[in-house]
Design a protein around this motif. Sequence first.
Motif, short mmCIF file in Angstrom:
data_model
loop_
_atom_site.label_atom_id
_atom_site.label_comp_id
_atom_site.label_asym_id
_atom_site.label_seq_id
_atom_site.Cartn_x
_atom_site.Cartn_y
_atom_site.Cartn_z
N PHE A 27 3.69 4.24 5.62
CA PHE A 27 3.32 2.84 5.79
C PHE A 27 1.81 2.70 6.03
CE2 PHE A 27 2.82 -1.04 8.36
CZ PHE A 27 3.33 -1.96 7.46
N ALA A 28 1.25 3.56 6.87
CA ALA A 28 -0.19 3.53 7.13
C ALA A 28 -0.97 3.83 5.85
CB ALA A 28 -0.54 4.52 8.24
N VAL A 32 -3.89 1.49 4.27
CA VAL A 32 -5.24 2.02 4.01
C VAL A 32 -5.56 1.93 2.52
CG1 VAL A 32 -6.67 4.11 4.09
CG2 VAL A 32 -5.24 3.49 6.04
N SER A 33 -4.58 2.19 1.67
CA SER A 33 -4.79 2.08 0.23
C SER A 33 -5.17 0.64 -0.16
CB SER A 33 -3.53 2.52 -0.52
OG SER A 33 -3.70 2.37 -1.91
N GLN A 34 -4.50 -0.33 0.44
CA GLN A 34 -4.83 -1.73 0.16
C GLN A 34 -6.24 -2.06 0.64
OE1 GLN A 34 -1.66 -3.98 1.96
NE2 GLN A 34 -0.33 -3.75 0.19
N MET A 39 -11.99 -3.02 -0.84
CA MET A 39 -13.39 -2.59 -0.80
C MET A 39 -13.91 -2.30 -2.20
SD MET A 39 -13.84 -0.24 2.62
CE MET A 39 -12.46 0.84 2.35
N GLN A 40 -13.06 -1.69 -3.03
CA GLN A 40 -13.46 -1.36 -4.40
C GLN A 40 -13.75 -2.62 -5.22
OE1 GLN A 40 -13.93 1.80 -5.40
NE2 GLN A 40 -14.52 1.21 -7.46
N LYS A 41 -13.05 -3.71 -4.93
CA LYS A 41 -13.28 -4.97 -5.65
C LYS A 41 -14.67 -5.53 -5.40
CE LYS A 41 -8.46 -6.45 -5.70
NZ LYS A 41 -7.50 -7.44 -5.18
N GLU A 64 -5.53 6.32 -3.89
CA GLU A 64 -4.25 6.60 -3.23
C GLU A 64 -4.29 7.97 -2.55
OE1 GLU A 64 -1.09 6.14 -6.06
OE2 GLU A 64 -1.36 3.97 -6.17
N ILE A 65 -4.86 8.96 -3.21
CA ILE A 65 -4.99 10.30 -2.63
C ILE A 65 -5.91 10.24 -1.41
CG2 ILE A 65 -5.80 12.66 -3.01
CD1 ILE A 65 -3.17 11.93 -4.45
#
Length: 93
Positions: A27-28, A32-34, A39-41, A64-65
């Motif tokens: 879940f974490a 964090v991926s979201q 941030m990448q956007k 994701e990694i």
Amino acid sequence: MSLSPISLLTPKDLGTKDKIEKVAEQFAAVLVSQAFDEMQKNVLKSSLIPQSQAEKWYKQWLMEIYSQQAVKTSFKPLTNMIASQLANSEYKK
């Protein structure tokens, strides 16, 4: 390799510390991926060198990694907090 879906917990699993920690970590990692995606956007993109679809997929996979690794190290307190909440949840009662 992509993030595995969050494992389902049954009431009997809530007594299993390993299962709770695994679900909390998953879940974490999603959270964090979201955050990494958002941030990448905000990174400026140039039209000088167009980005291929393969490169977009690779960057998504890489984020994701990174999120999975970050959850195991830097975001361990977040994982512990989520696991604590799951262990003491109303679902357990």
